[in-house]
Design a protein around this motif. Structure first.
Motif, short mmCIF file in Angstrom:
data_model
loop_
_atom_site.label_atom_id
_atom_site.label_comp_id
_atom_site.label_asym_id
_atom_site.label_seq_id
_atom_site.Cartn_x
_atom_site.Cartn_y
_atom_site.Cartn_z
N ASN A 118 0.17 -6.80 -8.79
CA ASN A 118 0.21 -5.85 -7.59
C ASN A 118 1.27 -4.53 -7.81
O ASN A 118 1.28 -3.86 -7.12
CB ASN A 118 -0.19 -6.44 -6.55
CG ASN A 118 1.02 -7.49 -6.71
OD1 ASN A 118 1.62 -7.09 -5.52
ND2 ASN A 118 0.05 -8.29 -5.18
N LEU B 242 -6.20 -2.28 -6.67
CA LEU B 242 -6.81 -3.22 -7.36
C LEU B 242 -8.46 -3.26 -8.35
O LEU B 242 -9.44 -3.70 -7.06
CB LEU B 242 -6.91 -4.89 -7.67
CG LEU B 242 -5.56 -4.75 -7.02
CD1 LEU B 242 -5.07 -6.46 -6.76
CD2 LEU B 242 -4.74 -4.61 -8.09
N SER C 6 -2.00 4.14 -6.30
CA SER C 6 -1.04 3.08 -5.32
C SER C 6 -0.49 4.11 -3.97
O SER C 6 -0.93 5.85 -4.72
CB SER C 6 0.35 2.40 -5.93
OG SER C 6 1.03 3.76 -5.96
N ILE D 78 -4.74 -1.85 -12.05
CA ILE D 78 -3.96 -1.23 -10.38
C ILE D 78 -5.11 0.15 -11.00
O ILE D 78 -4.47 1.23 -12.08
CB ILE D 78 -2.41 -1.26 -10.94
CG1 ILE D 78 -2.00 -2.39 -10.24
CG2 ILE D 78 -2.11 -0.25 -9.75
CD1 ILE D 78 -0.82 -2.69 -10.45
N VAL E 216 -1.63 -0.61 -2.78
CA VAL E 216 -2.21 -0.31 -4.04
C VAL E 216 -3.84 -1.09 -3.77
O VAL E 216 -4.46 -1.87 -3.65
CB VAL E 216 -1.55 -1.62 -4.95
CG1 VAL E 216 -2.01 -1.79 -6.06
CG2 VAL E 216 -0.11 -1.16 -4.48
#
Length: 339
Positions: A220, A249, A260, A257, A247
Motif C-alpha cells: 500500500n 486500492l 493516493s 493502487i 491510498v
C-alpha cells in the motif's frame, strides 16, 4: 443499571470566534460536544456510526461507559459501568475503546479485564462476557457468520467468537487467525464476504470470512499502515498512512493502487461518506482533518479543518456530519460537511 440521558449544548471552537461579523449569522462548521466524565481527558480510539440504531457509538475509554449520540439533536445517552471507571492510563488501553453492533447487541472491549462484552443497548446491562487471549484493539461483528472478531496486535492475531442470542446471550470462543506483522485496523465487508486489516508497515491483508486466513497481501506504500474505510459501491478500499497520506486500492484488481493523496500527519482512523463520496482523514500530529472527494479515479482536496492535538479517530453519520475525537478535552469535534 440505569442509563443516564443528558442533553449537552455544542460549544463553538475558539478558533471560529474570529469569523468576520458578516458571517456571524452562519452556524460554525465545527463545534465541540463534551462527553460526560471526560473533563480530565479520555483515551478515545475506535468510534463509529451504527445505522440500525441511528447513533454514533463512542466507547469512552477510562470513563467505563458507552455513549450513544443522536445525530439529529446531539442528545447523549450514557451506558455507565460497562467497564470499571478510572485508571491512570489516558491512552488507548483503559476501559472500553472499541465497539460494534449486531444481533441486537453492542459488543465492546474491556481492557481492564481483558475481555469481550455483550451489552443490551436498551437496558445498558452487560449480558455476556468472554475472556480474551490478549489485549483487544478493534471489535467487529461479522453478520454473515453471527460472530465477533477481536484484533489483538500484541499477539499478532484476530480472535473469533460465536454469538448466541435469546434469553441467555453467550459468547463462545472459536479460535484465532494468525496475522504476522499486524493486525492494525479491522474492516468487515459482509457484502463480499471479506475482512481487511493491515500490517503495521506497508501492506494490507485480505481474509475470507468463511475460510479465515490471510489470503492476500497487497503493498500500500505506507510507511505506517493505519485505518481502513470502504467504498462498497466501487469496490475500493482506502488505507490511512500515519506519515500523512491516504491510498485507494482496487478490490477487483488484487489490491492495485488507484490513487493516493497527501493529508495531515498522524493519520490513524479514517471514515467514508458514501452519499457525498467524501473521505475524512484526521491527523493527530497536524491537528487538522482533511476532507477528500473521490471519484473512482483520484482524490480532490475539499477542505482542511482545524481539530486538536492527538485527534486521531473519526466517524461519519448519514446527515453529512463527521465526529472527530479530541482526547485532551474528552470531547468530540463535530464537523458539518457543506457538501
Amino acid at each position: 443499571m440505569h442509563a443516564l440521558v443528558s442533553r449537552l449544548p455544542r460549544i463553538a471552537l475558539l478558533s471560529l470566534l474570529a469569523l468576520p461579523i458578516a458571517a456571524a449569522a452562519t452556524p460554525p462548521a465545527t463545534t465541540l460536544l463534551r462527553i460526560p466524565g471526560g473533563a480530565q481527558g479520555l483515551g478515545f480510539d475506535d468510534i463509529g456510526y451504527v445505522a440500525a440504531l441511528d447513533r454514533i457509538v463512542v466507547p469512552a475509554a477510562q470513563s467505563g461507559a458507552l455513549v450513544l449520540i443522536d445525530p439529529r439533536d446531539d442528545a447523549l445517552r450514557v451506558l455507565p459501568g460497562i467497564t470499571p471507571a478510572g485508571g491512570a492510563s489516558k491512552g488507548h488501553d483503559a476501559g472500553t475503546t472499541s465497539a460494534s453492533y449486531g444481533a441486537g447487541l453492542l459488543f465492546a472491549s474491556d481492557h481492564d479485564a481483558q475481555a469481550l462484552l455483550a451489552v443490551n443497548p436498551v437496558s445498558g446491562t452487560v449480558v455476556a462476557r468472554a475472556a480474551l487471549a490478549a489485549q483487544p484493539d478493534y471489535v467487529r461483528y461479522v453478520a454473515p457468520l453471527r460472530q465477533v472478531w477481536v484484533s489483538e496486535p500484541h499477539a499478532r492475531q484476530i480472535e473469533r467468537f460465536a454469538v448466541s442470542t435469546g434469553a441467555h446471550p453467550a459468547l463462545r470462543r472459536l479460535g484465532v487467525i494468525a496475522v504476522p506483522g499486524g493486525p492494525e485496523s479491522l474492516l468487515i465487508d459482509a457484502g463480499t464476504g471479506m475482512a481487511y486489516t493491515n500490517q503495521w508497515r506497508d501492506h494490507t491483508l485480505a481474509i475470507p470470512l468463511r475460510d479465515p486466513h490471510v489470503a492476500a497481501r497487497w503493498p500500500n506504500t505506507c510507511t505506517g499502515s493505519r485505518g481502513l474505510a470502504l467504498d462498497a459501491a466501487q469496490h475500493t478500499l482506502f488505507v490511512g498512512c500515519q506519515e500523512g497520506k491516504v491510498v485507494a486500492l482496487d478490490l477487483d484488481a488484487n489490491g492495485r493502487i488507484i490513487a493516493s493523496a497527501p493529508v495531515g500527519a498522524g493519520v490513524d482512523i479514517i471514515a467514508w461518506n458514501p452519499l457525498l463520496r467524501h473521505l475524512y482523514a484526521p491527523g493527530a500530529i497536524s491537528a487538522t482533518m482533511t476532507v477528500l472527494g473521490y471519484d473512482g479515479h483520484g482524490f480532490t482536496t475539499r477542505a482542511s479543518v482545524p481539530t486538536a492535538a492527538h485527534a486521531h479517530c473519526v466517524a461519519t453519520d448519514e446527515r453529512h456530519q463527521a465526529y472527530v475525537c479530541d482526547p485532551g478535552a474528552g470531547a468530540l469535534l463535530v464537523y458539518r460537511d457543506p457538501r
